[in-house]
Design a protein around this motif. Structure first.
Motif, PDB file in Angstrom:
ATOM      1  N   SER A 156      -4.367 -12.753   9.633  1.00  0.00           N
ATOM      2  CA  SER A 156      -3.988 -13.264  10.946  1.00  0.00           C
ATOM      3  C   SER A 156      -4.804 -14.500  11.342  1.00  0.00           C
ATOM      4  O   SER A 156      -4.364 -15.279  12.176  1.00  0.00           O
ATOM      5  N   ARG A 157      -5.954 -14.722  10.743  1.00  0.00           N
ATOM      6  CA  ARG A 157      -6.772 -15.897  11.060  1.00  0.00           C
ATOM      7  C   ARG A 157      -6.808 -16.172  12.568  1.00  0.00           C
ATOM      8  O   ARG A 157      -6.534 -17.274  13.042  1.00  0.00           O
ATOM      9  N   GLU A 158      -7.102 -15.159  13.337  1.00  0.00           N
ATOM     10  CA  GLU A 158      -7.252 -15.266  14.783  1.00  0.00           C
ATOM     11  C   GLU A 158      -5.978 -15.648  15.513  1.00  0.00           C
ATOM     12  O   GLU A 158      -6.010 -16.062  16.655  1.00  0.00           O
ATOM     13  N   MET A 159      -4.824 -15.514  14.858  1.00  0.00           N
ATOM     14  CA  MET A 159      -3.574 -15.799  15.564  1.00  0.00           C
ATOM     15  C   MET A 159      -2.899 -14.497  15.957  1.00  0.00           C
ATOM     16  O   MET A 159      -2.875 -13.549  15.172  1.00  0.00           O
ATOM     17  N   THR A 160      -2.336 -14.463  17.139  1.00  0.00           N
ATOM     18  CA  THR A 160      -1.560 -13.282  17.515  1.00  0.00           C
ATOM     19  C   THR A 160      -0.155 -13.441  16.951  1.00  0.00           C
ATOM     20  O   THR A 160       0.251 -14.538  16.571  1.00  0.00           O
ATOM     21  N   ARG A 161       0.597 -12.327  16.944  1.00  0.00           N
ATOM     22  CA  ARG A 161       1.965 -12.401  16.429  1.00  0.00           C
ATOM     23  C   ARG A 161       2.745 -13.470  17.185  1.00  0.00           C
ATOM     24  O   ARG A 161       3.492 -14.246  16.621  1.00  0.00           O
TER      25      ARG A 161
ATOM     26  N   ASN B 628     -19.288 -15.527  22.236  1.00  0.00           N
ATOM     27  CA  ASN B 628     -18.142 -14.914  22.889  1.00  0.00           C
ATOM     28  C   ASN B 628     -18.524 -14.103  24.116  1.00  0.00           C
ATOM     29  O   ASN B 628     -17.813 -13.178  24.501  1.00  0.00           O
ATOM     30  N   GLY B 629     -19.650 -14.454  24.683  1.00  0.00           N
ATOM     31  CA  GLY B 629     -19.979 -13.899  25.990  1.00  0.00           C
ATOM     32  C   GLY B 629     -20.724 -12.578  25.944  1.00  0.00           C
ATOM     33  O   GLY B 629     -20.959 -11.970  26.980  1.00  0.00           O
ATOM     34  N   ILE B 630     -21.111 -12.129  24.751  1.00  0.00           N
ATOM     35  CA  ILE B 630     -21.784 -10.831  24.707  1.00  0.00           C
ATOM     36  C   ILE B 630     -23.172 -10.941  25.324  1.00  0.00           C
ATOM     37  O   ILE B 630     -23.716  -9.963  25.819  1.00  0.00           O
ATOM     38  N   GLY B 631     -23.734 -12.149  25.300  1.00  0.00           N
ATOM     39  CA  GLY B 631     -25.063 -12.343  25.877  1.00  0.00           C
ATOM     40  C   GLY B 631     -25.116 -12.069  27.363  1.00  0.00           C
ATOM     41  O   GLY B 631     -26.174 -11.784  27.905  1.00  0.00           O
ATOM     42  N   GLU B 632     -23.990 -12.171  28.035  1.00  0.00           N
ATOM     43  CA  GLU B 632     -24.013 -11.906  29.466  1.00  0.00           C
ATOM     44  C   GLU B 632     -23.246 -10.633  29.798  1.00  0.00           C
ATOM     45  O   GLU B 632     -23.041 -10.308  30.957  1.00  0.00           O
ATOM     46  N   ALA B 633     -22.841  -9.915  28.768  1.00  0.00           N
ATOM     47  CA  ALA B 633     -22.057  -8.711  29.003  1.00  0.00           C
ATOM     48  C   ALA B 633     -22.955  -7.522  29.309  1.00  0.00           C
ATOM     49  O   ALA B 633     -24.136  -7.520  28.972  1.00  0.00           O
ATOM     50  N   THR B 634     -22.392  -6.527  29.967  1.00  0.00           N
ATOM     51  CA  THR B 634     -23.108  -5.261  30.055  1.00  0.00           C
ATOM     52  C   THR B 634     -22.378  -4.200  29.246  1.00  0.00           C
ATOM     53  O   THR B 634     -22.946  -3.193  28.890  1.00  0.00           O
ATOM     54  N   ASP B 635     -21.103  -4.435  28.992  1.00  0.00           N
ATOM     55  CA  ASP B 635     -20.306  -3.436  28.302  1.00  0.00           C
ATOM     56  C   ASP B 635     -19.072  -4.145  27.787  1.00  0.00           C
ATOM     57  O   ASP B 635     -18.323  -4.737  28.551  1.00  0.00           O
ATOM     58  N   VAL B 636     -18.887  -4.099  26.497  1.00  0.00           N
ATOM     59  CA  VAL B 636     -17.808  -4.912  25.955  1.00  0.00           C
ATOM     60  C   VAL B 636     -17.033  -4.138  24.904  1.00  0.00           C
ATOM     61  O   VAL B 636     -17.590  -3.294  24.196  1.00  0.00           O
ATOM     62  N   ALA B 668      -5.333 -10.911  20.989  1.00  0.00           N
ATOM     63  CA  ALA B 668      -5.924 -12.190  21.366  1.00  0.00           C
ATOM     64  C   ALA B 668      -7.441 -12.099  21.263  1.00  0.00           C
ATOM     65  O   ALA B 668      -8.004 -11.017  21.286  1.00  0.00           O
ATOM     66  N   GLY B 669      -8.084 -13.236  21.176  1.00  0.00           N
ATOM     67  CA  GLY B 669      -9.543 -13.243  21.109  1.00  0.00           C
ATOM     68  C   GLY B 669     -10.022 -13.661  19.735  1.00  0.00           C
ATOM     69  O   GLY B 669      -9.234 -13.875  18.811  1.00  0.00           O
ATOM     70  N   ARG B 670     -11.342 -13.799  19.624  1.00  0.00           N
ATOM     71  CA  ARG B 670     -11.913 -14.345  18.395  1.00  0.00           C
ATOM     72  C   ARG B 670     -12.340 -13.245  17.429  1.00  0.00           C
ATOM     73  O   ARG B 670     -12.605 -12.116  17.835  1.00  0.00           O
ATOM     74  N   VAL B 677     -13.417  -9.641  19.018  1.00  0.00           N
ATOM     75  CA  VAL B 677     -13.699  -9.489  20.446  1.00  0.00           C
ATOM     76  C   VAL B 677     -12.376  -9.709  21.177  1.00  0.00           C
ATOM     77  O   VAL B 677     -11.964 -10.840  21.385  1.00  0.00           O
ATOM     78  N   PRO B 678     -11.693  -8.650  21.546  1.00  0.00           N
ATOM     79  CA  PRO B 678     -10.385  -8.824  22.172  1.00  0.00           C
ATOM     80  C   PRO B 678     -10.518  -9.392  23.583  1.00  0.00           C
ATOM     81  O   PRO B 678     -11.614  -9.428  24.138  1.00  0.00           O
ATOM     82  N   THR B 679      -9.411  -9.836  24.140  1.00  0.00           N
ATOM     83  CA  THR B 679      -9.439 -10.337  25.502  1.00  0.00           C
ATOM     84  C   THR B 679      -9.504  -9.149  26.446  1.00  0.00           C
ATOM     85  O   THR B 679      -8.515  -8.491  26.712  1.00  0.00           O
ATOM     86  N   SER B 680     -10.706  -8.870  26.883  1.00  0.00           N
ATOM     87  CA  SER B 680     -10.902  -7.743  27.795  1.00  0.00           C
ATOM     88  C   SER B 680     -12.255  -7.936  28.460  1.00  0.00           C
ATOM     89  O   SER B 680     -13.122  -8.612  27.922  1.00  0.00           O
ATOM     90  N   CYS B 681     -12.397  -7.364  29.637  1.00  0.00           N
ATOM     91  CA  CYS B 681     -13.561  -7.694  30.477  1.00  0.00           C
ATOM     92  C   CYS B 681     -14.889  -7.333  29.813  1.00  0.00           C
ATOM     93  O   CYS B 681     -15.032  -6.294  29.199  1.00  0.00           O
ATOM     94  N   ARG B 682     -15.865  -8.212  29.972  1.00  0.00           N
ATOM     95  CA  ARG B 682     -17.218  -7.980  29.442  1.00  0.00           C
ATOM     96  C   ARG B 682     -18.123  -7.336  30.477  1.00  0.00           C
ATOM     97  O   ARG B 682     -19.284  -7.111  30.217  1.00  0.00           O
ATOM     98  N   HIS B 683     -17.628  -7.163  31.675  1.00  0.00           N
ATOM     99  CA  HIS B 683     -18.442  -6.623  32.770  1.00  0.00           C
ATOM    100  C   HIS B 683     -19.766  -7.375  32.850  1.00  0.00           C
ATOM    101  O   HIS B 683     -20.842  -6.786  32.723  1.00  0.00           O
ATOM    102  N   CYS B 684     -19.632  -8.670  33.018  1.00  0.00           N
ATOM    103  CA  CYS B 684     -20.774  -9.574  32.994  1.00  0.00           C
ATOM    104  C   CYS B 684     -21.872  -9.110  33.944  1.00  0.00           C
ATOM    105  O   CYS B 684     -21.605  -8.558  34.997  1.00  0.00           O
ATOM    106  N   GLU B 685     -23.099  -9.417  33.551  1.00  0.00           N
ATOM    107  CA  GLU B 685     -24.232  -9.127  34.418  1.00  0.00           C
ATOM    108  C   GLU B 685     -24.083  -9.830  35.753  1.00  0.00           C
ATOM    109  O   GLU B 685     -24.357  -9.275  36.799  1.00  0.00           O
ATOM    110  N   HIS B 686     -23.687 -11.094  35.668  1.00  0.00           N
ATOM    111  CA  HIS B 686     -23.467 -11.869  36.889  1.00  0.00           C
ATOM    112  C   HIS B 686     -22.036 -12.380  36.852  1.00  0.00           C
ATOM    113  O   HIS B 686     -21.788 -13.494  36.423  1.00  0.00           O
ATOM    114  N   PRO B 687     -21.124 -11.552  37.296  1.00  0.00           N
ATOM    115  CA  PRO B 687     -19.709 -11.867  37.075  1.00  0.00           C
ATOM    116  C   PRO B 687     -19.271 -13.177  37.733  1.00  0.00           C
ATOM    117  O   PRO B 687     -19.446 -13.369  38.935  1.00  0.00           O
TER     118      PRO B 687
END
Ligand SMILES: Cc1cc2nc3c(=O)[nH]c(=O)nc-3n(C[C@H](O)[C@H](O)[C@H](O)COP(=O)(O)OP(=O)(O)OC[C@H]3O[C@@H](n4cnc5c(N)ncnc54)[C@H](O)[C@@H]3O)c2cc1C
Ligand code: HEM
Ligand code: SF4
Ligand code: SF4
Ligand code: SF4
Lengths: 288, 814
Positions: A156-161, B628-636, B668-670, B677-687
């Protein structure tokens, strides 16, 4: 009065920091160990318990194994419900799958010992055979679950469907423009390629990832032999990109198909098994 | 028309409108001056058909104009009608550019050069400000516009968008979306990269560029506007393009400069500060009043009430109680002593040190966002390790802090007037110790947002909180046995520094000897091994770094740099050393901490030779997670893609346990090294999402989750502010038929989020769009549904300090 907050740090940490372990290794193979113990106990007792004239499903020992087996099968079938009923509570589907796999495998031993190796052409043996079919398909299932996910991720190389499909559409718009100056015959080929439904593929094509009648490939081959001018070169390079994008989608479909195909045997066979089991149990009690 | 009005109201938003309507009702001579050619521009600019909400619901509306939740169009129509009926004196198309004079005789100048005289002025210009104008030859030509209401309205045009932020990109995409409009769209960017815009927008733009739908011109500036043409400065010299319309989206100027030029003082230098106001909304410039969003009240109801109130005050009605009086009365009802609202407000303001500089109006507002409580002797206010980011102030009584987790009898007192809980506020971390009352006590709990606003806008509060924070953090970090006096020298010498993401605080090999405490944000420690940096560890807020060099006098053994934008406190090494010499027990502890850090370093360095690959992978994975924002996350939520079979059961489970809409996008996500790391809230320390929410609907819950409550008005600010794109705006979908009836009879869309079409067909057409995001499944027994529903164990939720460790990462990397 403000209420006094009750804190349970360990609980919250546990709730959150999930152990990172696959379903096969779940809790250090707890269910593998349990299932093995169950099998060993079943085999040992098979040889220790003396049933006259010989082991069969109708003895008290056979009934015991049969009841355990039936209970297991019913419970194993309930995974289909558990997976879709997201109720509250401290259950995890991973634990269920882990137990499902190992206890399901243990059924080979329990179910077979239950028959006392008395097989024939009847509804009882049909139930046993269906059980084995479910188990064998399940075995295929865990093999693909264990081996294919990384390939899916790499492909998928970071691509969604959706992004993959949009990428094809984006290329198509460019091809359409670039194909304007082409001759009639070539233009027809290109248009045919664009019109092709990328998701229309037979079961075999999906599973093998080989799409012999791919119109993009054919258009590419045809263009390679014809005249070489700037316009055709442009279309060829675009079609090349389209082909590469299609390949990615097809590889994705192939892996997904392989990850799922067995469920089309596992689940219907489970339903057939439950039906056969009902017949088996009813007939046993009826003829008692 | 009189020569001089009794009052001139500038700006016709809900605040100004309501004020003008009140003045008309009282027969006071007035004029309502509005910049645009319509009333209430901010609301006018909402998306068409937006459902406008009337929060807070417990606040009564006090205005001559009607306002209730409903569609934007209906609200604007009502106001237009009522303004007409009540014969409000409106002056449109008149932008005020200058206000001079003194109370009783102000001169108000408009852009067109008119002058209007008035005895008093009410400024209700909101916070939208003015767009930055183009400053090039031809900038006054009529085909330049600074806003785009409906991209569907232009056909066959050559349009150039200037500006590389989200607004510009979204406009360009909108204009080019429908090929049937046949527009030729270009966008100009001064730089080579679109650094200010969201990644998702940049990606869409790049796609549009690849398709040939938009021409993106990088490193290009507009040089001159001519009719039908635009001259560009490019890297290769000047170029002229055809251009029928220019849309300039280069940000806007907040109204502060304009307001200050009038002579109105603000509470502080901070960007978040508001004008200093008296209880009757009068500014430091006598005779000029400020109300509405500009005064710090961003909800329509507040604005309208203030419009009414300010005119009543001007009319001599000094006995008027603010409309929020009953809300405050209800808050104080739980406290003993039967005191009135004013008495309580006064008690809090005079007793609590950090509140002493507040105006009565600010005090009221702060109280609305805060809770008050009374505790008997010996009651627990919060417990160590509770999540929580609110701050407490003691109005009466005192409390004891249990500093030692082992022995609750060791306590430190905090006296009346002081604060506690500030560490959680500043670092976003869990409570450091248990707090118990020492005598009957009245406390005020300031929500995180309220507390941050207080600190940002009141310099004295800022200094006090900062000092106390540093002192307490030192005491807490170094455990029991230390008293305030021991750390006094350090507190005195402390210096707070802002550090940018990636900036180095300590550099390997350097000879400096300072010690740093991380106050907010987080750091990573790296060591140069064989020419490239190797990740050693992750250091969260509340820890200290740099002690090794002080203790053994050696050069720095590793580099420490900020994972995200952070704040550190620097202490001089000698002072720290003196503290250690005086306290042998502390010295022992620091030595132990150091030894364990050294062990880890040595271990990783040792590994480097035998398993170089694993260590490199470890560093790269850590960097990927930080990026990818884990540095400011509290729960990911992370997904191990060596296990994920792509069944999307996690998304389905999320939807099925949350009103039928998924709060995560698995695909989605990297991804790096099969860690996704999917697109979902990181519950940032300082949102970031909390920053700009008019009703303060985003909160941190008892499990540390960042959630949005039902007061959300659907303005979309949080969605724009979240850098990780995890907030979606959607109406609540209809209820689905049960699972059983789906299984047996195929009724309904089945498990998971129903398709958009199904939701649209079966749903309430008028349901308002609100912001929705992950709430960490708070209140759901068993915890996060996404994790519980994953059949393979691919989906896991982690806290960064638990996950960014050597063992966890190599477990993944290999
Ligand atoms: C997208 C969005 C959605 C929102 N949804 C809601 C909601 O559902 N419910 C809710 O309660 N709140 C909502 N808000 C917040 C609310 O709209 C604002 O806080 C409110 O409009 C502020 O009112 P105001 O009267 O102070 O200023 P504004 O409404 O901003 O009005 C200021 C007026 O002054 C004019 N003006 C400015 N400068 C000058 C000048 N120099 N001379 C003359 N006139 C000038 C402007 O043109 C404008 O008409 C939302 C905000 C946004 C951005
Ligand atoms: C007689 C025994 C068994 C029965 C009745 C049974 C039944 C089921 C059912 C009903 C499902 C749910 C499918 C769905 O709804 O998607 C399922 C899933 C599954 N089964 Fe079995 N099964 C049996 C044995 C096994 C065995 C022996 C294995 C492995 C060796 C196995 C592996 C799995 C796996 C991996 C899943 C998929 C889990 C998921 O993705 O959610 N099963 N089984
Ligand atoms: S539930 Fe687990 S396996 Fe299924 S898609 Fe989500 S992460 Fe992957
Ligand atoms: S919504 Fe975005 S900004 Fe807010 S806590 Fe979640 S990730 Fe952070
Ligand atoms: S924790 Fe709960 S709300 Fe958050 S993504 Fe997972 S299922 Fe959804």
């Amino acid at each position: 009065m403000a209420s006094v907050p009750d804190s349970d740090f360990a609980f919250h940490e546990k709730r959150r920091d999930t152990d990172h372990e696959s379903f096969l290794a779940h809790r250090r193979f707890r269910w593998l160990k349990l299932a093995t113990a169950l099998c060993v106990a079943a085999v040992a007792s098979y040889f220790l318990v003396d049933v006259e004239p010989r082991h069969n499903g109708g003895s008290w020992y056979g009934y015991t194994l049969g009841t355990i087996g039936l209970g297991l099968i019913v419970w194993l079938s309930l995974l289909g419900i558990r997976k879709r009923r997201i109720s509250e509570g401290r259950w995890s589907l991973k634990a269920w799958t882990s137990a499902h796999v190992y206890l399901g495998l243990a059924l080979v031993v329990i179910g077979t010992l239950h028959t006392g190796f008395q097989l024939g052409w009847n509804v009882h043996t049909l139930a046993w055979a269906l059980m084995l079919l479910v188990i064998v398909s399940g075995l295929y299932g865990i093999v693909v679950y264990a081996t294919l996910p990384s390939a899916l991720s790499d492909n998928s190389r970071e691509m969604t469907r959706r992004e993959m499909v949009e990428a094809v559409e984006a290329i198509d718009r460019q091809v359409e423009k670039a194909a304007q100056p082409l001759g009639r015959e070539q233009a027809d080929l290109v248009i045919a390629a664009l019109d092709e439904d990328i998701f229309h593929a037979g079961v075999l094509a999906r599973l093998s990832g080989r799409h012999t009648y791919c119109r993009t490939t054919r258009a590419l081959e045809n263009l390679a032999h014809g005249v070489r001018d700037e316009a055709t070169d442009k279309v060829r390079s675009l079609l090349g990109r389209r082909k590469a994008q299609l390949d990615q989608i097809r590889r994705h479909m192939k892996i997904r198909a392989r990850l799922e195909v067995w469920l089309y045997i596992h689940v219907p066979a489970t339903i057939a098994l439950l039906a056969a089991l009902t017949a088996h149990v009813v007939s046993v009690f009826y003829y008692w | 028309m009189p020569d001089r009005y009794r009052v001139a109201i500038v700006g016709s938003g809900p605040a100004g409108l309501s004020a003008a309507a009140r003045a008309a009702e009282l027969g006071m001579s007035h004029v309502l001056i509005e910049k645009t050619d319509h009333l209430s521009d901010t609301i006018f600019k909402y998306q068409k058909g937006k459902h406008v909400m009337a929060t807070p619901s417990n606040l009564v509306l006090r205005s001559d104009l009607d306002f209730d939740a409903g569609k934007r169009e209906a609200i604007l129509d009502t106001w237009d009608r009522q303004v007409e009926e009540r014969q409000v004196n409106v002056k449109l198309d008149a932008e005020v550019v200058e206000i001079t004079g003194e109370t009783g005789a102000f001169e108000i100048k408009t852009k067109k050069g008119e002058t209007i005289e008035a005895e008093a002025v009410v400024l209700a210009i909101g916070t939208q400000g003015n767009p930055n104008l183009l400053r090039i030859p031809g900038a006054d030509l009529p085909h330049i516009q600074y806003q785009l209401d409906d991209p569907g309205e232009y056909f066959d045009e050559h349009i150039t968008v200037i500006g590389s932020g989200d607004a510009g990109i979204e406009n360009a995409l909108g204009l080019a979306a429908d090929p049937a409009q046949r527009n030729t769209v270009s966008i100009l960017n001064r730089r080579a990269e679109f650094a200010r815009a969201k990644e998702a927008n940049v990606k869409l733009l790049e796609e549009a560029e690849a398709d040939g739908r938009i021409s993106v011109r990088r490193e290009t500036n507009p040089a001159e506007v001519r009719p039908g043409e635009l001259v560009l400065d490019t890297r290769d010299g000047q170029e002229t393009i055809r251009c029928d319309r220019i849309i300039a989206r280069t940000g806007s100027q907040p109204p502060r400069a304009f307001v200050e030029a009038i002579g109105i003082g603000f509470t502080s230098e901070d960007r978040a500060a508001f004008p200093q106001l008296s209880p009757s909304f009068e500014t430091t410039k006598n005779g000029i009043h400020v109300i509405g969003a500009l005064a710090g009240y961003p909800l329509i109801k507040h604005c309208m009430n203030q419009g009414y109130d300010v005119i009543e005050f001007l009319n001599g009605n000094t006995g008027l109680k603010p409309a929020d009086e009953p809300i405050l009365a209800e808050k104080f009802a739980a406290l003993p002593g039967n005191r009135s609202v004013d008495e309580w407000l006064d008690t809090f303001r005079s007793n609590v040190v950090i509140l002493q500089e507040l105006s009565p109006l600010q005090m009221r507002e702060l109280m609305l966002d805060s809770e008050v409580a009374y505790y008997d002797t010996g009651e627990v206010i919060f417990v160590r390790n509770d999540p929580g980011s609110s701050m407490f102030a003691i109005a009466e009584g005192s409390v004891a802090v249990e500093v030692d987790s082992e022995d609750p009898s060791i306590t430190v007192p905090i006296e009346q007037g002081s604060i506690f809980g500030e560490v959680g506020l500043i670092s976003g971390r869990r409570r450091g110790s248990t707090i118990r009352t020492a005598q009957p006590t009245v406390v005020m709990e300031l929500s995180r947002t309220a507390a941050l606003k207080l600190v940002a806008t009141t310099p004295s509060a800022n200094r006090a909180v900062n000092r106390i924070t540093i002192e307490r953090q030192l005491l807490q970090m170094f455990g029991s046995g230390l008293a305030k006096e021991d750390v006094a020298e350090l507190v005195e010498a402390a210096e707070t520094l802002e550090v940018r993401a990636g900036e180095k605080v300590i550099e390997e090999g350097a000879e400096d000897k300072d010690v740093y405490v991380i106050q907010r944000g987080s750091m990573i420690v790296e060591k140069d091994i064989g020419g490239h940096p190797v990740f050693l560890s992750y250091v969260p807020a509340g820890s200290y770094v740099g002690e090794m060099a002080v203790v053994d006098g050696s050069p720095r053994s590793a580099t420490v740099r900020a994972a995200i934008k952070s704040e550190v406190v620097r202490f001089p090494g000698e002072a720290f050393n003196r503290l250690l010499t005086r306290n042998p027990r502390l010295f022992e502890r620091v030595r132990e901490d150091m030894a364990s850090r050294r062990d880890i370093n040595r271990f990783i360095e040792g590994q480097k030779h035998s398993f170089g690959g694993a260590v490199d992978m470890y560093s790269a994975t850590a960097q990927f997670l930080i990026d990818n924002g884990i540095g400011e996350a509290t729960d990911v939520l992370l997904i191990d893609e060596t296990l994920c079979v792509g069944c999307d059961n996690c998304e389905k489970a999320c939807a099925d346990s949350h009103d039928g809409l998924s709060r995560l996008d698995r695909e989605a996500g990297r991804t790096y090294a099969h860690l996704h790391v999917p697109t979902s809230c990181r519950h940032c320390e300082h949102p970031h999402c909390m920053a700009d929410c008019p009703p303060n609907a985003i909160k941190r819950g008892p499990d540390g989750e960042v959630f949005i409550d039902e007061t959300c008005i659907g303005c979309g600010n949080c969605q724009r502010n979240c850098p990780y794109d995890v907030i979606r705006m959607d109406p609540k979908p209809p209820k689905k038929p049960s699972l059983l009836s789906w299984l047996l009879f195929g009724r309904g869309p089945g498990p998971g989020e129903a398709s958009y079409e199904w939701r649209k067909e079966h749903g309430d057409q008028d349901a308002a769009k609100v912001a929705i995001k992950c709430d960490m499944c708070a209140g759901i027994e068993g915890g996060p549904a996404c994790v519980r529903a994953c059949p393979t164990g691919a989906a896991i939720r982690v806290a960064p300090e638990k996950f960014l460790t050597y063992t966890k990462l190599t477990e993944n990397g290999s």
